[in-house]
Design an enzyme around this catalytic site. Structure first.
Site, mmCIF file in Angstrom:
data_model
loop_
_atom_site.group_PDB
_atom_site.id
_atom_site.type_symbol
_atom_site.label_atom_id
_atom_site.label_comp_id
_atom_site.label_asym_id
_atom_site.label_seq_id
_atom_site.Cartn_x
_atom_site.Cartn_y
_atom_site.Cartn_z
ATOM 1 N N ILE A 1 0.886 -1.156 0.000
ATOM 2 C CA ILE A 1 0.000 0.000 0.000
ATOM 3 C C ILE A 1 0.931 1.215 0.000
ATOM 4 O O ILE A 1 1.877 1.269 0.770
ATOM 5 C CB ILE A 1 -0.952 -0.026 1.228
ATOM 6 C CG1 ILE A 1 -1.832 1.229 1.316
ATOM 7 C CG2 ILE A 1 -0.199 -0.188 2.533
ATOM 8 C CD1 ILE A 1 -2.882 1.149 2.460
ATOM 9 N N SER A 2 0.691 2.166 -0.901
ATOM 10 C CA SER A 2 1.600 3.302 -1.056
ATOM 11 C C SER A 2 1.629 4.180 0.190
ATOM 12 O O SER A 2 0.674 4.237 0.967
ATOM 13 C CB SER A 2 1.171 4.163 -2.245
ATOM 14 O OG SER A 2 1.095 3.388 -3.412
ATOM 15 N N GLN A 3 2.733 4.895 0.325
ATOM 16 C CA GLN A 3 2.889 5.913 1.371
ATOM 17 C C GLN A 3 1.734 6.935 1.247
ATOM 18 O O GLN A 3 1.357 7.303 0.131
ATOM 19 C CB GLN A 3 4.237 6.588 1.095
ATOM 20 C CG GLN A 3 4.620 7.709 1.987
ATOM 21 C CD GLN A 3 5.847 8.437 1.405
ATOM 22 O OE1 GLN A 3 6.210 8.225 0.249
ATOM 23 N NE2 GLN A 3 6.430 9.281 2.206
#
Ligand code: SAH
Length: 219
Positions: free
Chosen positions: A65-67
């Site tokens: 899951i992206s930053q």
């Protein structure tokens, strides 16, 4: 909402303030979407307390899951509004799709890993994101039956911009996609108007690979 405790609300508020507003994201619709989506619900229970930290997290299947900042940055770059129909490639945890769903009319999101697709579908139902439509398929082919889209967001790194996706952009449509090698990419924004396709660069980033017919080959 019983799944969203005061503790997580406080963590989320400080995420928006210290990671997102502090780094120059100003679009009010993006900021309020990031204030609303319960990011901890999109990671495994063991990682919930880290969900609002300033980095990506594993979601299984070697994916991440992206930053939070990257999600905000890409969403702002898409310039979406409440009437837009948006295509996302790479559902992953479902978090980015939920952020978009808070802002736009409808989100179409495609995932090629079955377990992630199933898990994301469940969480959209649980959190009542009725305007998210999911597909289990190769996103590099786009979603022809539902095209054209006002915006297309690719959340995995591509070797080049897939023409199939550019062809599914509406007039006035925007696309944001990380392009580069498997270690680092540059975030590219494309804009379509009567004169053609225009490109701008939004800076470096690092995503997992976009694997498919018009992406990277299978390992
Ligand atoms: N947007 C996600 C993060 C995506 S990680 C989130 O908010 O959590 C990248 C995802 O792209 C992974 O889940 C990976 O399986 C998926 N992916 C890679 N290639 C794909 C393709 N060709 N079609 C659809 N999904 C793909």
């Amino acid at each position: 909402m019983e799944f969203d405790s005061r503790k997580y609300q406080r963590l989320r508020e400080s995420m928006v303030k210290n990671q997102i507003e502090a780094r120059g994201i100003t679009d009010p619709s993006v900021l309020s979407a990031m204030r609303r989506v319960p990011r901890h619900m999109f990671v495994s229970e063991a990682l919930m307390d880290q969900a609002y930290a300033d980095h990506p997290l594993p979601i299984g299947e070697q994916q991440t899951i992206s930053q939070p900042y990257i999600v905000a940055h890409m969403t702002q770059a898409l310039q979406v509004d409440s009437e837009d129909r948006v295509l996302e490639i790479g559902t992953g945890s479902g978090y980015q799709a939920a952020v978009l769903a808070e802002i736009v009319y409808r989100v179409y999101t495609i995932e090629k890993k079955r377990n992630l697709y199933i898990r994301a579908r469940k969480i959209f139902d649980q959190l009542k994101y009725m305007n998210v439509v999911t597909s289990y398929s190769d996103g590099t082919m786009g979603w022809r039956e539902e095209s054209p889209f006002d915006a297309i967001l690719v959340t995995a790194g591509a070797p080049e911009v897939p023409k199939t996706l550019v062809n599914q952009l509406a007039m006035g449509g925007r696309m944001v996609i990380p392009v580069g090698n498997s270690f680092s990419q540059e975030l590219i924004k494309l804009y379509r108007d009567e004169k053609g396709i225009h490109q701008t660069r939004l800076g470096g980033c690092r995503f997992v690979k976009l694997v498919g017919e018009h992406g990277w080959g299978e390992e």
